[in-house]
Design a protein around this motif. Structure first.
Motif, PDB file in Angstrom:
ATOM      1  N   LEU A   1       0.827  -1.199   0.000  1.00  0.00           N
ATOM      2  CA  LEU A   1       0.000   0.000   0.000  1.00  0.00           C
ATOM      3  C   LEU A   1       0.867   1.257   0.000  1.00  0.00           C
ATOM      4  O   LEU A   1       0.634   2.193  -0.765  1.00  0.00           O
ATOM      5  CB  LEU A   1      -0.922  -0.002   1.226  1.00  0.00           C
ATOM      6  N   THR A   2       1.875   1.263   0.859  1.00  0.00           N
ATOM      7  CA  THR A   2       2.739   2.437   1.010  1.00  0.00           C
ATOM      8  C   THR A   2       3.466   2.778  -0.283  1.00  0.00           C
ATOM      9  O   THR A   2       3.653   3.957  -0.611  1.00  0.00           O
ATOM     10  CB  THR A   2       3.756   2.211   2.143  1.00  0.00           C
ATOM     11  N   LEU A   3       3.859   1.761  -1.038  1.00  0.00           N
ATOM     12  CA  LEU A   3       4.565   1.997  -2.297  1.00  0.00           C
ATOM     13  C   LEU A   3       3.707   2.775  -3.290  1.00  0.00           C
ATOM     14  O   LEU A   3       4.238   3.494  -4.145  1.00  0.00           O
ATOM     15  CB  LEU A   3       4.986   0.660  -2.921  1.00  0.00           C
ATOM     16  N   ALA A   4       2.387   2.641  -3.171  1.00  0.00           N
ATOM     17  CA  ALA A   4       1.494   3.305  -4.124  1.00  0.00           C
ATOM     18  C   ALA A   4       1.214   4.760  -3.766  1.00  0.00           C
ATOM     19  O   ALA A   4       0.756   5.532  -4.615  1.00  0.00           O
ATOM     20  CB  ALA A   4       0.175   2.538  -4.210  1.00  0.00           C
ATOM     21  N   PHE A   5       1.478   5.162  -2.536  1.00  0.00           N
ATOM     22  CA  PHE A   5       1.079   6.500  -2.079  1.00  0.00           C
ATOM     23  C   PHE A   5       1.742   7.647  -2.850  1.00  0.00           C
ATOM     24  O   PHE A   5       1.058   8.633  -3.181  1.00  0.00           O
ATOM     25  CB  PHE A   5       1.334   6.648  -0.583  1.00  0.00           C
ATOM     26  N   PRO A   6       3.040   7.609  -3.142  1.00  0.00           N
ATOM     27  CA  PRO A   6       3.632   8.733  -3.891  1.00  0.00           C
ATOM     28  C   PRO A   6       2.970   8.935  -5.258  1.00  0.00           C
ATOM     29  O   PRO A   6       2.737  10.081  -5.668  1.00  0.00           O
ATOM     30  CB  PRO A   6       5.099   8.318  -4.030  1.00  0.00           C
ATOM     31  N   GLY A   7       2.650   7.846  -5.948  1.00  0.00           N
ATOM     32  CA  GLY A   7       1.996   7.971  -7.242  1.00  0.00           C
ATOM     33  C   GLY A   7       0.598   8.538  -7.134  1.00  0.00           C
ATOM     34  O   GLY A   7       0.167   9.336  -7.978  1.00  0.00           O
ATOM     35  N   ILE A   8      -0.121   8.152  -6.080  1.00  0.00           N
ATOM     36  CA  ILE A   8      -1.462   8.692  -5.851  1.00  0.00           C
ATOM     37  C   ILE A   8      -1.390  10.191  -5.611  1.00  0.00           C
ATOM     38  O   ILE A   8      -2.175  10.964  -6.173  1.00  0.00           O
ATOM     39  CB  ILE A   8      -2.126   7.977  -4.649  1.00  0.00           C
ATOM     40  N   ALA A   9      -0.448  10.613  -4.772  1.00  0.00           N
ATOM     41  CA  ALA A   9      -0.305  12.041  -4.461  1.00  0.00           C
ATOM     42  C   ALA A   9       0.102  12.842  -5.695  1.00  0.00           C
ATOM     43  O   ALA A   9      -0.338  13.974  -5.885  1.00  0.00           O
ATOM     44  CB  ALA A   9       0.722  12.228  -3.343  1.00  0.00           C
ATOM     45  N   GLU A  10       0.919  12.244  -6.553  1.00  0.00           N
ATOM     46  CA  GLU A  10       1.367  12.950  -7.757  1.00  0.00           C
ATOM     47  C   GLU A  10       0.230  13.088  -8.771  1.00  0.00           C
ATOM     48  O   GLU A  10       0.048  14.159  -9.376  1.00  0.00           O
ATOM     49  CB  GLU A  10       2.530  12.195  -8.384  1.00  0.00           C
ATOM     50  N   ARG A  11      -0.553  12.012  -8.957  1.00  0.00           N
ATOM     51  CA  ARG A  11      -1.624  12.021  -9.959  1.00  0.00           C
ATOM     52  C   ARG A  11      -2.901  12.662  -9.439  1.00  0.00           C
ATOM     53  O   ARG A  11      -3.741  13.127 -10.206  1.00  0.00           O
ATOM     54  CB  ARG A  11      -1.945  10.598 -10.410  1.00  0.00           C
ATOM     55  N   GLY A  12      -3.090  12.632  -8.121  1.00  0.00           N
ATOM     56  CA  GLY A  12      -4.322  13.163  -7.538  1.00  0.00           C
ATOM     57  C   GLY A  12      -5.491  12.210  -7.633  1.00  0.00           C
ATOM     58  O   GLY A  12      -6.642  12.628  -7.482  1.00  0.00           O
ATOM     59  N   VAL A  13      -5.241  10.924  -7.851  1.00  0.00           N
ATOM     60  CA  VAL A  13      -6.317   9.933  -7.910  1.00  0.00           C
ATOM     61  C   VAL A  13      -5.835   8.596  -7.353  1.00  0.00           C
ATOM     62  O   VAL A  13      -4.645   8.274  -7.411  1.00  0.00           O
ATOM     63  CB  VAL A  13      -6.844   9.701  -9.341  1.00  0.00           C
ATOM     64  N   ALA A  14      -6.788   7.840  -6.815  1.00  0.00           N
ATOM     65  CA  ALA A  14      -6.522   6.473  -6.370  1.00  0.00           C
ATOM     66  C   ALA A  14      -7.640   5.584  -6.887  1.00  0.00           C
ATOM     67  O   ALA A  14      -8.760   6.044  -7.127  1.00  0.00           O
ATOM     68  CB  ALA A  14      -6.458   6.399  -4.842  1.00  0.00           C
ATOM     69  N   THR A  15      -7.355   4.293  -7.054  1.00  0.00           N
ATOM     70  CA  THR A  15      -8.360   3.350  -7.544  1.00  0.00           C
ATOM     71  C   THR A  15      -8.418   2.124  -6.651  1.00  0.00           C
ATOM     72  O   THR A  15      -7.476   1.830  -5.901  1.00  0.00           O
ATOM     73  CB  THR A  15      -8.039   2.898  -8.981  1.00  0.00           C
ATOM     74  N   GLU A  16      -9.525   1.433  -6.731  1.00  0.00           N
ATOM     75  CA  GLU A  16      -9.635   0.100  -6.126  1.00  0.00           C
ATOM     76  C   GLU A  16     -10.587  -0.724  -6.975  1.00  0.00           C
ATOM     77  O   GLU A  16     -11.592  -0.215  -7.467  1.00  0.00           O
ATOM     78  CB  GLU A  16     -10.105   0.168  -4.660  1.00  0.00           C
ATOM     79  N   GLU A  17     -10.228  -2.002  -7.152  1.00  0.00           N
ATOM     80  CA  GLU A  17     -11.039  -2.919  -7.940  1.00  0.00           C
ATOM     81  C   GLU A  17     -11.381  -4.135  -7.087  1.00  0.00           C
ATOM     82  O   GLU A  17     -10.500  -4.925  -6.738  1.00  0.00           O
ATOM     83  CB  GLU A  17     -10.288  -3.354  -9.193  1.00  0.00           C
ATOM     84  N   ASP A  18     -12.642  -4.263  -6.735  1.00  0.00           N
ATOM     85  CA  ASP A  18     -13.135  -5.428  -5.988  1.00  0.00           C
ATOM     86  C   ASP A  18     -12.460  -5.607  -4.625  1.00  0.00           C
ATOM     87  O   ASP A  18     -12.470  -6.708  -4.074  1.00  0.00           O
ATOM     88  CB  ASP A  18     -12.939  -6.719  -6.797  1.00  0.00           C
ATOM     89  N   GLU A  19     -11.903  -4.550  -4.058  1.00  0.00           N
ATOM     90  CA  GLU A  19     -11.153  -4.699  -2.812  1.00  0.00           C
ATOM     91  C   GLU A  19     -12.021  -4.627  -1.567  1.00  0.00           C
ATOM     92  O   GLU A  19     -11.669  -5.199  -0.529  1.00  0.00           O
ATOM     93  CB  GLU A  19     -10.043  -3.643  -2.748  1.00  0.00           C
ATOM     94  N   ALA A  20     -13.136  -3.913  -1.628  1.00  0.00           N
ATOM     95  CA  ALA A  20     -14.036  -3.829  -0.481  1.00  0.00           C
ATOM     96  C   ALA A  20     -15.276  -4.691  -0.688  1.00  0.00           C
ATOM     97  O   ALA A  20     -15.733  -5.371   0.234  1.00  0.00           O
ATOM     98  CB  ALA A  20     -14.450  -2.381  -0.227  1.00  0.00           C
ATOM     99  N   VAL A  21     -15.820  -4.652  -1.900  1.00  0.00           N
ATOM    100  CA  VAL A  21     -17.020  -5.415  -2.244  1.00  0.00           C
ATOM    101  C   VAL A  21     -16.811  -6.043  -3.612  1.00  0.00           C
ATOM    102  O   VAL A  21     -16.445  -5.349  -4.559  1.00  0.00           O
ATOM    103  CB  VAL A  21     -18.272  -4.512  -2.279  1.00  0.00           C
ATOM    104  N   LEU A  22     -17.049  -7.344  -3.736  1.00  0.00           N
ATOM    105  CA  LEU A  22     -16.915  -8.001  -5.024  1.00  0.00           C
ATOM    106  C   LEU A  22     -17.929  -7.422  -6.005  1.00  0.00           C
ATOM    107  O   LEU A  22     -19.099  -7.243  -5.676  1.00  0.00           O
ATOM    108  CB  LEU A  22     -17.122  -9.504  -4.877  1.00  0.00           C
ATOM    109  N   GLY A  23     -17.446  -7.103  -7.196  1.00  0.00           N
ATOM    110  CA  GLY A  23     -18.322  -6.552  -8.214  1.00  0.00           C
ATOM    111  C   GLY A  23     -18.414  -5.044  -8.204  1.00  0.00           C
ATOM    112  O   GLY A  23     -19.117  -4.464  -9.037  1.00  0.00           O
ATOM    113  N   GLU A  24     -17.687  -4.397  -7.275  1.00  0.00           N
ATOM    114  CA  GLU A  24     -17.739  -2.937  -7.172  1.00  0.00           C
ATOM    115  C   GLU A  24     -16.333  -2.365  -7.168  1.00  0.00           C
ATOM    116  O   GLU A  24     -15.458  -2.841  -6.452  1.00  0.00           O
ATOM    117  CB  GLU A  24     -18.467  -2.525  -5.888  1.00  0.00           C
ATOM    118  N   SER A  25     -16.120  -1.333  -7.969  1.00  0.00           N
ATOM    119  CA  SER A  25     -14.829  -0.658  -8.033  1.00  0.00           C
ATOM    120  C   SER A  25     -15.036   0.848  -7.948  1.00  0.00           C
ATOM    121  O   SER A  25     -16.160   1.333  -8.139  1.00  0.00           O
ATOM    122  CB  SER A  25     -14.099  -1.012  -9.331  1.00  0.00           C
TER     123      SER A  25
END
Length: 255
Positions: A170-194
């Motif tokens: 997770l931590t490795l992704a944070f600099p890229g999120i801060a640079e782009r201003g967006v984050a994504t998740e695919e099926d990580e909290a609820v199956l079938g929802e992103s």
């Protein structure tokens, strides 16, 4: 910390998620004598914060919490200023929109716009999502090092087979999120929802919320324009709150 308030708060936390628990169950969960738990529960019931089952001996969260939660939502400046922008985002994308803020190791949805397709949908305002398993949570984590300490210091639970539970990953992704201003998740909290989320900043320059669009995983990735609409919405809300730049800066331990 005041012990009585701490214990009362733990009783309320134990009853969340529509749980109905008896004194003995609460006593075991909180590792307190039944007589102590009984006194706390009776006091909370006097104020409507817990309620006893009709014809039973178990307790649940009480109706006064609804009033308190509505008062809390009504006082949030970010929610008041974001509503017209999230409504327009839902209209333009045809997707559901969430606005969320930090709540311990979770994200609290403080406003929700349903998909504007007329289909039957549950209102999600008041719902919580583990921060590590949501796009909104990843945004809030990426921009706040102290929040990272709060969330990542304990074992991260898996909600689906795709939930990322490795803090290092997770931590490795944070600099890229801060640079782009967006984050994504695919099926990580609820199956079938992103979802995709972007940060909302205030006049201090710090991130105070995250706004997200939610779509079925079968429609992932989103059509062209959704990302731009999301980023523009986050920028507009931030401008309403007094932010002068977007994407915002990362809040460090030195701030």
């Amino acid at each position: 910390m005041i012990q009585a308030i701490d214990r009362a708060a733990k009783v309320l936390q134990s009853l969340q998620g529509a749980r109905h628990l008896g004194i003995t169950e609460l006593s075991a969960m909180l590792e307190l004598p039944p007589s102590t738990v009984h006194g706390i529960v009776k006091s909370l019931a006097e104020h409507g914060l817990v309620a006893k089952e009709r014809g039973g001996n178990r307790y649940m969260l009480g109706p006064a919490l609804v009033k308190l939660s509505n008062v809390y939502l009504d006082t949030l400046d970010v929610r008041a200023r974001a509503m017209r922008w999230t409504r327009e985002l839902a209209r333009r994308t045809g997707l559901a929109v969430r606005l969320g803020v930090e709540l311990f190791d979770e994200v609290l949805v403080i406003h929700h716009n349903r998909r504007p397709d007329g289909s039957q949908q549950m209102l999600e305002t008041g719902m919580t999502i583990p921060a590590h398993a949501s796009a909104m949570g990843k945004v809030l984590l990426a921009y706040d090092e102290e929040y990272q300490d709060t969330v990542l210091r304990v074992a991260l639970r898996s909600l689906t087979g795709d939930t990322i539970t490795d803090p290092a990953k997770l931590t490795l992704a944070f600099p890229g999120i801060a640079e782009r201003g967006v984050a994504t998740e695919e099926d990580e909290a609820v199956l079938g929802e992103s979802s995709i989320a972007a940060p909302v900043a205030d006049a201090s320059g710090g991130v105070v919320a995250a706004v997200a669009v939610v779509l079925p995983s079968s429609e992932w990735p989103p059509v062209d324009g959704v990302l731009n609409d999301l980023r523009e919405t986050a920028r507009n809300i931030s401008r309403e709150l007094g932010a002068t730049t977007w994407p915002p800066r990362v809040s460090t331990h030195e701030d």
